[in-house]
Design a protein around this motif. Sequence first.
Motif, short mmCIF file in Angstrom:
data_model
loop_
_atom_site.label_atom_id
_atom_site.label_comp_id
_atom_site.label_asym_id
_atom_site.label_seq_id
_atom_site.Cartn_x
_atom_site.Cartn_y
_atom_site.Cartn_z
N THR A 1 0.64 -1.01 0.00
CA THR A 1 0.12 -0.05 -0.28
C THR A 1 0.75 1.28 0.59
OG1 THR A 1 0.01 0.00 2.13
CG2 THR A 1 -1.97 -1.02 1.51
N SER A 2 1.54 0.65 0.85
CA SER A 2 3.48 2.10 0.71
C SER A 2 4.56 1.78 0.19
CB SER A 2 2.42 2.90 1.93
OG SER A 2 1.64 3.55 1.54
N ALA A 3 4.87 2.18 -0.49
CA ALA A 3 6.87 2.31 0.17
C ALA A 3 7.72 3.68 -0.28
CB ALA A 3 6.73 0.90 -1.39
N ALA A 4 8.38 3.59 0.72
CA ALA A 4 9.30 4.67 0.66
C ALA A 4 10.01 4.50 -0.48
CB ALA A 4 9.38 5.59 2.56
N ILE A 5 11.16 5.97 -0.65
CA ILE A 5 12.42 6.26 -1.32
C ILE A 5 13.47 6.88 -0.22
CG2 ILE A 5 14.01 6.95 -2.95
CD1 ILE A 5 12.18 7.27 -4.68
N CYS A 6 14.55 5.67 0.08
CA CYS A 6 15.05 5.77 1.13
C CYS A 6 16.85 6.58 0.74
CB CYS A 6 15.52 4.43 2.03
SG CYS A 6 16.66 4.51 3.46
N GLY A 7 17.25 7.26 1.25
CA GLY A 7 18.78 7.62 0.98
C GLY A 7 19.29 7.01 0.90
N SER A 8 19.56 5.52 1.18
CA SER A 8 20.44 4.07 1.05
C SER A 8 19.86 3.85 -0.60
CB SER A 8 19.86 3.41 2.21
OG SER A 8 20.35 3.40 3.43
N ASP A 9 18.86 4.21 -0.84
CA ASP A 9 18.19 4.09 -2.01
C ASP A 9 19.41 4.83 -3.74
OD1 ASP A 9 16.40 1.82 -2.17
OD2 ASP A 9 15.24 3.61 -1.20
N LEU A 10 19.85 5.31 -2.65
CA LEU A 10 20.64 6.82 -3.99
C LEU A 10 22.16 6.16 -3.88
CD1 LEU A 10 19.64 10.14 -2.31
CD2 LEU A 10 17.84 8.37 -4.04
N HIS A 11 22.18 5.18 -2.62
CA HIS A 11 23.35 4.28 -3.03
C HIS A 11 23.50 3.87 -4.42
CE1 HIS A 11 23.71 5.41 1.53
NE2 HIS A 11 23.83 5.92 0.53
N LEU A 12 22.31 2.96 -4.32
CA LEU A 12 22.52 1.69 -5.32
C LEU A 12 22.02 2.82 -6.10
CD1 LEU A 12 19.62 -0.26 -3.56
CD2 LEU A 12 21.75 -0.06 -3.41
N TYR A 13 21.62 4.03 -6.91
CA TYR A 13 20.86 4.47 -8.21
C TYR A 13 22.69 4.66 -7.93
CZ TYR A 13 19.17 8.32 -10.39
OH TYR A 13 18.31 9.20 -11.14
N SER A 14 23.22 5.26 -7.73
CA SER A 14 24.41 5.68 -8.15
C SER A 14 26.36 5.06 -7.60
CB SER A 14 24.79 7.49 -7.72
OG SER A 14 24.97 7.82 -5.63
N VAL A 15 25.92 4.55 -7.17
CA VAL A 15 27.47 4.06 -6.53
C VAL A 15 27.59 2.34 -6.87
CG1 VAL A 15 29.43 3.68 -4.53
CG2 VAL A 15 27.76 6.34 -4.40
N PHE A 16 26.54 2.58 -6.17
CA PHE A 16 26.41 0.22 -5.91
C PHE A 16 26.18 -0.48 -7.08
CE2 PHE A 16 26.83 1.04 -1.38
CZ PHE A 16 27.86 0.99 -1.61
N GLY A 17 26.66 0.43 -8.47
CA GLY A 17 25.70 -0.09 -9.67
C GLY A 17 26.67 -1.75 -9.68
N PRO A 18 27.54 -2.00 -9.49
CA PRO A 18 28.17 -3.56 -9.71
C PRO A 18 28.19 -4.58 -8.63
CG PRO A 18 30.60 -1.63 -9.59
CD PRO A 18 28.78 -0.84 -8.88
N PHE A 19 27.41 -4.02 -8.76
CA PHE A 19 26.91 -5.24 -6.98
C PHE A 19 25.23 -5.42 -7.46
CE2 PHE A 19 30.02 -3.44 -5.21
CZ PHE A 19 30.55 -4.83 -4.78
N LEU A 20 24.79 -5.04 -8.80
CA LEU A 20 23.26 -5.41 -9.05
C LEU A 20 23.26 -6.09 -10.37
CD1 LEU A 20 22.55 -1.34 -7.69
CD2 LEU A 20 21.35 -3.43 -6.60
N ALA A 21 21.85 -5.99 -10.60
CA ALA A 21 21.90 -6.72 -12.09
C ALA A 21 20.49 -6.52 -12.53
CB ALA A 21 21.80 -8.05 -11.88
#
Length: 397
Positions: A33-53
């Motif tokens: 019903t609700s989901a928030a965007i966290c500051g930690s999500d921004l790490h995935l957005y801009s830094v941790f891409g190599p650990f994502l598929a």
Amino acid sequence: MRALTWQSTGEVSVETVPKPTIEEAGDAIIRVTSAAICGSDLHLYSVFGPFLAKGDILGHETMGIVEEVGSAVTKLSVGDRVVVPFVIACGDCVACHSGLSTQCEVTQNTEQGTGADLYGYTELYGSVPGGQAEYLRVRLADNNAIKVGHELSDERYLFLSDILPTAWQGVKYAAVPDGGTLAVVGLGPVGQFAARIGKHLGYRVLGVDPVPERRALAERYGVEVFDYDDETADALRAATDGRGPDSVVDAVGLEAHGSGDGSGFAELAQKGAGLLPDAIAKKVIKTAGVDRLSAVMLAVDAVRRGGTVSLSGVYAGTADPMPMMTMFDKQLTLRMGQCNVQRWIPELLPLVEDRSDPLGTEDLVTHRMPLEDAPRMYEVFQKKAEGCIKVVLKPRG
């Protein structure tokens, strides 16, 4: 179902993906019903891409309604309203019984050398599909779906998933003496709650942030605010009889403004790592100093001798240069770590359900948007544009 997916560094998109199903007897499926965007999500957005598929589903601040439960689930029923801690923990191991759910011995990622599985947070923490989606599979649901009432708004409960207990732990770890002074560096969502918690507990609270809107929001809760610049440490000392605050919470972490060493190296390292081939970038991020350390450096500089620095912001580099001589000379205590959400729920739930809303859970969100608008809101949140402090996504619009 529709879900927010990672595509590449700086690019996310809402895609149609398979709806999750019961895979283990302890699972539950919730309609988000609700989901928030966290500051930690921004790490995935801009830094941790190599650990994502490509296609990984993001998000770890989620609540909703139970639609299905596995055969081993005993504490939940279809129709229950739940909030989901971002940490997936068994509740029965030595670590969990010690209040360290982030170190759960059942979901710990031993191959990666990291702690418990987290929703929507890279292969370092299990590559578990996240909750910025229409549905979420909750694992070990009896311990990881917190049943709440149906009367109050989602925003009363949603932040129990992460940022409210993260702020609570940060203040608890700060060990502020009775009647003491707490400084909070960074007045994003976690910092706002940390400052409010400090006031609720009876401390004098000083808040630091370069963004005027964030300072203004903190001021509404009786926080004394300061700009974030080269003079901030002196200003904090001047406000505390020259000693510095008793305790400092760093609610910023690796994406602080500036590098802390004046060179800008960490900022360049962060940006550069995301452009390297994954195998090389993973090595760089895991072994190099890729954090911007200006926030923690300010905390160490400003805190009084014998004081405590509590790190709530996420740091990632293993070779970051820390001012060890200063820390030793000032006889500081340093505490840190991912939030052990399940540990703090019993203390926070009564505050969240208090009709007076003492921590202002309904006075934090600046943007309430349909899930389809998530890609634009990631960019807005990262740039701190449009007065953005906290974004809540509504999968059903």
